[in-house]
Write a protein that holds these residues in place. Structure first.
Motif, short mmCIF file in Angstrom:
data_model
loop_
_atom_site.label_atom_id
_atom_site.label_comp_id
_atom_site.label_asym_id
_atom_site.label_seq_id
_atom_site.Cartn_x
_atom_site.Cartn_y
_atom_site.Cartn_z
N UNK A 176 -10.07 81.77 46.03
CA UNK A 176 -8.91 80.99 46.48
C UNK A 176 -8.27 80.19 45.34
N UNK A 177 -9.08 79.65 44.44
CA UNK A 177 -8.52 78.91 43.29
C UNK A 177 -7.73 79.88 42.41
N UNK A 178 -8.31 81.06 42.19
CA UNK A 178 -7.67 82.08 41.35
C UNK A 178 -6.29 82.44 41.93
N UNK A 179 -6.24 82.55 43.26
CA UNK A 179 -4.99 82.99 43.92
C UNK A 179 -3.86 81.97 43.73
N UNK A 180 -4.19 80.71 43.48
CA UNK A 180 -3.15 79.68 43.29
C UNK A 180 -2.38 79.89 41.97
N UNK A 181 -3.04 80.51 40.97
CA UNK A 181 -2.41 80.66 39.66
C UNK A 181 -2.36 79.32 38.92
N UNK A 182 -1.51 79.24 37.87
CA UNK A 182 -1.49 78.03 37.04
C UNK A 182 -0.26 77.17 37.25
N UNK A 183 0.75 77.72 37.94
CA UNK A 183 2.01 77.01 38.09
C UNK A 183 1.97 76.10 39.32
N UNK A 184 1.03 75.14 39.33
CA UNK A 184 0.87 74.24 40.49
C UNK A 184 0.68 72.81 40.00
N UNK A 185 0.89 71.84 40.92
CA UNK A 185 0.70 70.42 40.55
C UNK A 185 -0.77 70.04 40.48
N UNK A 186 -1.61 70.84 41.15
CA UNK A 186 -3.03 70.53 41.17
C UNK A 186 -3.62 70.97 42.51
N UNK A 187 -4.90 70.66 42.68
CA UNK A 187 -5.64 71.13 43.87
C UNK A 187 -6.39 69.96 44.49
N UNK A 188 -6.42 69.91 45.83
CA UNK A 188 -7.34 68.98 46.49
C UNK A 188 -8.44 69.81 47.15
N UNK A 189 -9.66 69.58 46.72
CA UNK A 189 -10.82 70.29 47.28
C UNK A 189 -11.41 69.40 48.38
N UNK A 190 -11.34 69.91 49.61
CA UNK A 190 -11.73 69.13 50.79
C UNK A 190 -13.03 69.71 51.35
N UNK A 191 -14.11 68.95 51.17
CA UNK A 191 -15.41 69.40 51.71
C UNK A 191 -16.18 70.30 50.75
N UNK A 192 -15.76 70.37 49.52
CA UNK A 192 -16.47 71.14 48.48
C UNK A 192 -16.39 70.35 47.20
N UNK A 193 -17.45 70.16 46.43
CA UNK A 193 -18.80 70.69 46.64
C UNK A 193 -19.62 69.82 47.60
N UNK A 194 -20.55 70.47 48.29
CA UNK A 194 -21.41 69.75 49.23
C UNK A 194 -22.87 69.77 48.81
N UNK A 195 -23.19 70.48 47.73
CA UNK A 195 -24.56 70.47 47.19
C UNK A 195 -24.45 70.37 45.66
N UNK A 196 -25.57 69.99 45.06
CA UNK A 196 -25.59 69.89 43.60
C UNK A 196 -25.28 71.25 42.96
N UNK A 197 -25.83 72.33 43.55
CA UNK A 197 -25.58 73.69 43.00
C UNK A 197 -24.09 74.02 43.06
#
Ligand code: B4P
Length: 191
Positions: free
Chosen positions: A72-93
């Motif tokens: 999903x991150x790859x699909x956004x490409x580079x021409x964006x203002x940024x990303x909000x990751x909601x609920x990820x990461x949820x573990x140290x791994x």
């Protein structure tokens, strides 16, 4: 580019505040919970596996979620203002995998917003949501398990970002607008 993680216990308001952040800052929204619920609704193979974990209040396996996120991150490409990751990461791994993934893409996480809400309020919000959500995990037994899983598996993620100097605790009690005001103060300082 502004890349933000929003995290906190189940029902802390990650999804609610993410919608406001997207509106104001024009970030792309990635909610792993929403992605998994979409797979469940479509009855895909992945959705069936995910449902067997979610309905028990457990986290889905790291490998599965890391692959979904990467695509999903790859699909956004580079021409964006940024990303909000909601609920990820949820573990140290997941946190460690995210750092590697971002640096391979020439990106970085700017800050993690940790919404802190009292336990009684979390349970109250999720039980209220359960009246209309139809979600298999919004009942008292599963909520109690999800809160315990959060304590043991997700708290180390906060420690990881504290060490990187990218951690911000946000007081998550009060009205939606009051909480968003605190988030704006934090994000405006990162621009
Ligand atoms: P999520 O979809 O991330 O959801 P959540 O923790 O239940 O809710 P959220 O914090 O977004 O709360 P909301 O804004 O809706 O996860 C669901 C499940 O998916 C997990 O348990 C796990 O099994 C799986 N999963 C997801 N990501 C994973 C990952 N990375 N790895 C492994 N498994 C993963 O708010 C809750 C309610 O409160 C709403 O009804 C809202 O209207 C209300 N509310 C919000 N703010 C309020 C306020 N200020 N005052 C009063 N009510 C408020």
């Amino acid at each position: 580019m502004l890349n933000v993680i929003i995290c906190g216990a189940p029902g802390c308001g990650k999804g609610t505040q993410s919608a406001l952040i997207v509106e104001k800052y024009g970030l792309k929204h990635l909610s792993t919970g929403d992605l998994l619920r979409k797979e469940i609704a479509e009855k895909s193979e992945l959705g069936q596996v995910a449902d067997s974990y979610i309905s028990k209040g457990q986290l889905v396996p790291d490998e599965m979620i890391i692959n979904i996120l990467d695509k999903n991150i790859e699909a956004f490409g580079n021409d964006i203002n940024g990303i909000i990751l909601d609920g990820f990461p949820r573990t140290l791994a997941q946190a460690e995998a995210l750092e590697v993934m971002m640096s391979q893409k020439g990106k970085k996480i700017d800050t993690l917003l940790d919404l802190s809400v009292e336990k009684a309020e979390l349970i109250d919000r999720l039980l209220k949501r359960g009246i209309t959500s139809g979600r298999s995990d919004d009942n008292l037994e599963t909520i109690t398990k999800r809160l315990a899983v959060y304590e043991t598996q997700t708290t180390p993620v906060s420690d990881f970002y504290k060490k990187l100097g990218k951690y911000s605790s946000i007081h998550g009690m009060g009205t939606v607008d009051e909480i968003f005001g605190r988030i704006e103060t934090e994000l405006d300082s990162k621009k």
